[in-house]
Design a protein around this motif. Sequence first.
Motif, PDB file in Angstrom:
ATOM      1  N   ARG A   1      25.161   2.450 -18.589  1.00 57.82           N
ATOM      2  CA  ARG A   1      23.755   2.811 -18.798  1.00 57.82           C
ATOM      3  C   ARG A   1      23.007   2.480 -17.507  1.00 57.82           C
ATOM      4  N   PRO A   2      22.637   3.476 -16.710  1.00 63.18           N
ATOM      5  CA  PRO A   2      22.022   3.194 -15.409  1.00 63.18           C
ATOM      6  C   PRO A   2      20.585   2.704 -15.480  1.00 63.18           C
ATOM      7  N   MET A   3      19.956   2.792 -16.671  1.00 61.26           N
ATOM      8  CA  MET A   3      18.579   2.339 -16.836  1.00 61.26           C
ATOM      9  C   MET A   3      18.562   1.015 -17.590  1.00 61.26           C
ATOM     10  N   ARG A   4      17.791   0.066 -17.077  1.00 55.92           N
ATOM     11  CA  ARG A   4      17.595  -1.209 -17.749  1.00 55.92           C
ATOM     12  C   ARG A   4      16.121  -1.564 -17.681  1.00 55.92           C
ATOM     13  N   ASP A   5      15.565  -1.940 -18.814  1.00 51.10           N
ATOM     14  CA  ASP A   5      14.146  -2.321 -18.880  1.00 51.10           C
ATOM     15  C   ASP A   5      13.236  -1.217 -18.348  1.00 51.10           C
ATOM     16  N   GLY A   6      13.622   0.039 -18.587  1.00 50.05           N
ATOM     17  CA  GLY A   6      12.774   1.165 -18.208  1.00 50.05           C
ATOM     18  C   GLY A   6      12.861   1.572 -16.754  1.00 50.05           C
ATOM     19  N   VAL A   7      13.658   0.864 -15.941  1.00 58.49           N
ATOM     20  CA  VAL A   7      13.785   1.204 -14.526  1.00 58.49           C
ATOM     21  C   VAL A   7      15.266   1.325 -14.169  1.00 58.49           C
ATOM     22  N   ILE A   8      15.526   1.827 -12.964  1.00 61.47           N
ATOM     23  CA  ILE A   8      16.900   2.099 -12.554  1.00 61.47           C
ATOM     24  C   ILE A   8      17.622   0.810 -12.183  1.00 61.47           C
ATOM     25  N   ALA A   9      18.781   0.590 -12.810  1.00 59.91           N
ATOM     26  CA  ALA A   9      19.613  -0.563 -12.486  1.00 59.91           C
ATOM     27  C   ALA A   9      20.778  -0.170 -11.590  1.00 59.91           C
ATOM     28  N   ASP A  10      21.220   1.072 -11.686  1.00 59.16           N
ATOM     29  CA  ASP A  10      22.319   1.581 -10.854  1.00 59.16           C
ATOM     30  C   ASP A  10      21.871   2.892 -10.235  1.00 59.16           C
ATOM     31  N   PHE A  11      21.522   2.840  -8.971  1.00 59.00           N
ATOM     32  CA  PHE A  11      20.924   3.979  -8.277  1.00 59.00           C
ATOM     33  C   PHE A  11      21.849   5.201  -8.276  1.00 59.00           C
ATOM     34  N   ASP A  12      23.115   5.011  -7.881  1.00 59.88           N
ATOM     35  CA  ASP A  12      24.043   6.143  -7.752  1.00 59.88           C
ATOM     36  C   ASP A  12      24.321   6.814  -9.093  1.00 59.88           C
ATOM     37  N   VAL A  13      24.522   5.998 -10.123  1.00 59.86           N
ATOM     38  CA  VAL A  13      24.812   6.550 -11.451  1.00 59.86           C
ATOM     39  C   VAL A  13      23.591   7.284 -12.001  1.00 59.86           C
ATOM     40  N   ALA A  14      22.390   6.718 -11.793  1.00 56.70           N
ATOM     41  CA  ALA A  14      21.167   7.375 -12.256  1.00 56.70           C
ATOM     42  C   ALA A  14      20.992   8.737 -11.582  1.00 56.70           C
ATOM     43  N   GLU A  15      21.280   8.791 -10.299  1.00 60.55           N
ATOM     44  CA  GLU A  15      21.159  10.060  -9.567  1.00 60.55           C
ATOM     45  C   GLU A  15      22.094  11.118 -10.144  1.00 60.55           C
ATOM     46  N   GLU A  16      23.333  10.719 -10.421  1.00 59.65           N
ATOM     47  CA  GLU A  16      24.298  11.665 -10.989  1.00 59.65           C
ATOM     48  C   GLU A  16      23.869  12.108 -12.390  1.00 59.65           C
ATOM     49  N   MET A  17      23.326  11.184 -13.166  1.00 60.51           N
ATOM     50  CA  MET A  17      22.877  11.520 -14.511  1.00 60.51           C
ATOM     51  C   MET A  17      21.728  12.529 -14.468  1.00 60.51           C
TER      52      MET A  17
ATOM     53  N   THR B   1       7.467  -2.251 -10.480  1.00 57.57           N
ATOM     54  CA  THR B   1       7.071  -2.669  -9.132  1.00 57.57           C
ATOM     55  C   THR B   1       7.136  -1.480  -8.180  1.00 57.57           C
ATOM     56  N   PRO B   2       6.482  -1.577  -7.005  1.00 59.68           N
ATOM     57  CA  PRO B   2       6.591  -0.491  -6.023  1.00 59.68           C
ATOM     58  C   PRO B   2       8.029  -0.165  -5.653  1.00 59.68           C
ATOM     59  N   VAL B   3       8.887  -1.186  -5.579  1.00 61.41           N
ATOM     60  CA  VAL B   3      10.299  -0.945  -5.256  1.00 61.41           C
ATOM     61  C   VAL B   3      10.977  -0.145  -6.372  1.00 61.41           C
ATOM     62  N   GLU B   4      10.689  -0.507  -7.623  1.00 61.95           N
ATOM     63  CA  GLU B   4      11.279   0.210  -8.754  1.00 61.95           C
ATOM     64  C   GLU B   4      10.781   1.655  -8.822  1.00 61.95           C
ATOM     65  N   LYS B   5       9.484   1.854  -8.549  1.00 62.41           N
ATOM     66  CA  LYS B   5       8.941   3.215  -8.531  1.00 62.41           C
ATOM     67  C   LYS B   5       9.578   4.042  -7.433  1.00 62.41           C
ATOM     68  N   ARG B   6       9.762   3.431  -6.280  1.00 63.30           N
ATOM     69  CA  ARG B   6      10.378   4.145  -5.159  1.00 63.30           C
ATOM     70  C   ARG B   6      11.821   4.524  -5.491  1.00 63.30           C
ATOM     71  N   ALA B   7      12.535   3.647  -6.203  1.00 59.76           N
ATOM     72  CA  ALA B   7      13.916   3.935  -6.597  1.00 59.76           C
ATOM     73  C   ALA B   7      13.978   5.128  -7.545  1.00 59.76           C
ATOM     74  N   ILE B   8      13.056   5.169  -8.512  1.00 60.74           N
ATOM     75  CA  ILE B   8      13.019   6.294  -9.448  1.00 60.74           C
ATOM     76  C   ILE B   8      12.708   7.595  -8.710  1.00 60.74           C
ATOM     77  N   ARG B   9      11.692   7.556  -7.837  1.00 57.00           N
ATOM     78  CA  ARG B   9      11.312   8.756  -7.101  1.00 57.00           C
ATOM     79  C   ARG B   9      12.463   9.252  -6.221  1.00 57.00           C
ATOM     80  N   GLN B  10      13.124   8.318  -5.529  1.00 57.16           N
ATOM     81  CA  GLN B  10      14.202   8.709  -4.634  1.00 57.16           C
ATOM     82  C   GLN B  10      15.391   9.277  -5.399  1.00 57.16           C
TER      83      GLN B  10
END
Length: 345
Positions: free
Chosen positions: A71-87, A115-124
């Motif tokens: 599950r690449p999402m944890r607590d509403g934000v991305i926990a695994d960047f690569d897996v989230a991108e593929e999903m 956080t700004p870092v978490e938002k940037r991860a989602i956007r990217q």
Amino acid sequence: MKVISRLFSSEMAIDLGTANTLVYVKGRGIILNEPSVVAYHVSQGRRQMLAVGSEAKLMQGRTPENIEAIRPMRDGVIADFDVAEEMIKSFIRKVHKRSMLVRPKVIVCVPCGATPVEKRAIRQSVLSAGARRAGLISEPIAAALGANMPIVEPTGNMIVDIGGGTSEVAVLSLGDIVYARSVRFGGDQMDQAIINYLRRQQNLLIGEVTAERLKTSIGSARAPDDGQGTSQRVRGRDMLRGVPKEIEIHQAEVAEALAETVQQICEAVITALEATPPDLAADIVERGVMLTGGGALLAELDVALREQTGLAVSVANDCLNSVAIGTGLALEYEKQFRHVIDYAS
């Protein structure tokens, strides 16, 4: 006109949730609702994607050593960047049933406490998955829009969105957030609470899938009036003997297991009320509180909140899809809601 129609149909809104991902396509509505799970085959340190969504969720807790269900999402934000991108990339392909030549504009909802870092991860992740542009909208605003609350009016509206990883409590007025708090507990914590309770009280070890099934079938925010309520047979592993075991669990036991999480939700609402300006608080007394998200389906949760706050509490008609619908409405009426959509590069 046909070219314009195709262009508009590629724009989408995504509710990238901890438990489920929903995709809304402009002019078409919600056309995809899949679990946020990815299954990989692991060989010599390399991962090859096997399944995404519903098919991958069926593998959870049942995989051999060389297969991982993530599950690449944890607590509403991305926990695994690569897996989230593929999903995300896989879901975009499912929606369009075409090649990745389609580069849609995408709006994604994010927890208000990200956080700004978490938002940037989602956007990217969204951009890397093939979007030409990625906008972010706060989850409470999306939930309120999806629940058909009059948030653009100069009156106070309180929304409580209980998702898989986070619960969002917010007061909205004039189309924006006056007060918001994101607390990192929700449906996943409820499942874990049931697992811990049965391990502690019954020496029975169950998995997340079984705990979720118990929560949705006989879960309750309050103990039943008769002291026991309905019951359900549940299977797991006996922790003392190490063999499979089946026992009967009553609704009262599940309510006891969930009591702490329910109390945390109630306390978050009370804290929000204490921080709300007096005039807006008066509006909330008149209008009440709206519950959205999958957690809002927990039986008697509205009653428990009503008892603790003294306010009228109602559950949105389509609480499971409220955030996705609201994010889609922000996409449909982008000019009207441009001020709450963040397109920062």
